[in-house]
Design a protein around this motif. Structure first.
Motif, PDB file in Angstrom:
ATOM      1  N   PHE A 147      24.423  36.677  40.472  1.00  0.00           N
ATOM      2  CA  PHE A 147      24.775  36.812  39.063  1.00  0.00           C
ATOM      3  C   PHE A 147      26.274  36.994  38.972  1.00  0.00           C
ATOM      4  O   PHE A 147      26.869  37.711  39.785  1.00  0.00           O
ATOM      5  N   THR A 148      26.903  36.352  37.996  1.00  0.00           N
ATOM      6  CA  THR A 148      28.334  36.526  37.821  1.00  0.00           C
ATOM      7  C   THR A 148      28.750  36.226  36.390  1.00  0.00           C
ATOM      8  O   THR A 148      28.091  35.478  35.686  1.00  0.00           O
ATOM      9  N   SER A 149      29.848  36.807  36.004  1.00  0.00           N
ATOM     10  CA  SER A 149      30.496  36.469  34.751  1.00  0.00           C
ATOM     11  C   SER A 149      31.214  35.143  34.941  1.00  0.00           C
ATOM     12  O   SER A 149      31.796  34.889  36.003  1.00  0.00           O
ATOM     13  N   VAL A 150      31.176  34.284  33.930  1.00  0.00           N
ATOM     14  CA  VAL A 150      31.829  32.979  34.010  1.00  0.00           C
ATOM     15  C   VAL A 150      33.025  32.916  33.073  1.00  0.00           C
ATOM     16  O   VAL A 150      34.096  32.452  33.452  1.00  0.00           O
ATOM     17  N   SER A 209      21.394  33.008  25.357  1.00  0.00           N
ATOM     18  CA  SER A 209      20.762  31.748  24.993  1.00  0.00           C
ATOM     19  C   SER A 209      21.173  30.734  26.059  1.00  0.00           C
ATOM     20  O   SER A 209      22.250  30.851  26.657  1.00  0.00           O
ATOM     21  N   PRO A 210      20.326  29.731  26.339  1.00  0.00           N
ATOM     22  CA  PRO A 210      20.677  28.755  27.372  1.00  0.00           C
ATOM     23  C   PRO A 210      21.946  27.975  26.988  1.00  0.00           C
ATOM     24  O   PRO A 210      22.103  27.590  25.839  1.00  0.00           O
ATOM     25  N   ASN A 225      24.120  39.222  23.058  1.00  0.00           N
ATOM     26  CA  ASN A 225      24.067  40.660  22.838  1.00  0.00           C
ATOM     27  C   ASN A 225      24.083  41.338  24.203  1.00  0.00           C
ATOM     28  O   ASN A 225      23.672  40.736  25.204  1.00  0.00           O
ATOM     29  N   TYR A 226      24.525  42.576  24.258  1.00  0.00           N
ATOM     30  CA  TYR A 226      24.521  43.327  25.508  1.00  0.00           C
ATOM     31  C   TYR A 226      24.454  44.812  25.199  1.00  0.00           C
ATOM     32  O   TYR A 226      24.753  45.254  24.091  1.00  0.00           O
ATOM     33  N   HIS A 227      24.061  45.559  26.207  1.00  0.00           N
ATOM     34  CA  HIS A 227      23.999  47.013  26.108  1.00  0.00           C
ATOM     35  C   HIS A 227      24.168  47.576  27.514  1.00  0.00           C
ATOM     36  O   HIS A 227      23.696  46.982  28.484  1.00  0.00           O
ATOM     37  N   ASP A 261      35.479  33.726  26.718  1.00  0.00           N
ATOM     38  CA  ASP A 261      35.619  32.984  25.473  1.00  0.00           C
ATOM     39  C   ASP A 261      35.319  31.513  25.717  1.00  0.00           C
ATOM     40  O   ASP A 261      36.208  30.782  26.168  1.00  0.00           O
ATOM     41  N   PRO A 262      34.102  31.069  25.505  1.00  0.00           N
ATOM     42  CA  PRO A 262      32.970  31.822  24.984  1.00  0.00           C
ATOM     43  C   PRO A 262      32.406  32.739  26.073  1.00  0.00           C
ATOM     44  O   PRO A 262      32.625  32.503  27.266  1.00  0.00           O
ATOM     45  N   PRO A 263      31.634  33.752  25.675  1.00  0.00           N
ATOM     46  CA  PRO A 263      31.068  34.673  26.669  1.00  0.00           C
ATOM     47  C   PRO A 263      29.911  34.012  27.423  1.00  0.00           C
ATOM     48  O   PRO A 263      28.860  33.743  26.852  1.00  0.00           O
TER      49      PRO A 263
END
Length: 160
Positions: A37-40, A113-114, A132-134, A43-45
């Motif tokens: 798993f990673t952040s890509v 969302s995909p 969304n995130y938490h 902007d956009p998130p």
């Protein structure tokens, strides 16, 4: 190249542990344990998870919204459950969202969302747009050298 030895080498990189969850067509909650798993992008998130093409989850989650549940240190049994090793007596508490089921007690949840899917050799790379995130304060479950480990408080790490 010795694939097993390469896997041992890659296992030297500690990762967090996530369970990616989604709803099937009949609103059945499904998921798979994922440490890729990673952040890509901000902007956009966008975030990315990598799923083995041979995994049943690969076909089941295609084109579906999904939730990345970052597991906390006390959730090893949940990681094993979604890795295909049934944990007898395990009760998972769920919270529904517009993007899929969230596992209560997770350190963080990221609802997606995909966005796109890419061929990644023997894996499919699923990129999701964060809707969304938490997150909570706490300790994460970590995967290192083929084992789950519980992290200590960040206060216990020494800056060098």
């Amino acid at each position: 190249m010795d694939i097993r030895d390469l896997r041992n080498c890659l296992g030297k990189f500690a990762t967090g542990v996530t369970v990616v969850t989604w709803n099937s067509e009949i609103h059945q909650k499904q998921g798979i344990t994922v440490n890729s798993f990673t952040s890509v992008s901000l902007d956009p998130p966008l975030v990315l998870v990598s799923i083995d093409k041979k995994a049943k989850a690969n076909e089941r989650m295609q084109d579906k919204p999904f939730v990345i549940n970052i597991l906390s240190s006390g959730q090893e049994a949940i990681a094993w459950q979604f890795a295909g090793k049934e944990q007898l007596g395990l009760q998972i508490e769920w919270e529904d969202s517009n993007y899929g089921p969230k596992i209560q007690g997770s350190l963080a949840t990221i609802e997606c969302s995909p966005w796109k899917e890419y061929d990644g050799g023997d894996h499919v790379l699923y990129v999701g747009e964060v809707k969304n995130y938490h997150y909570e304060e706490g300790n994460a479950l970590v995967f290192f050298q083929g084992k789950f480990l519980e992290t200590n408080s960040i206060d216990n790490y020494v800056k060098k």
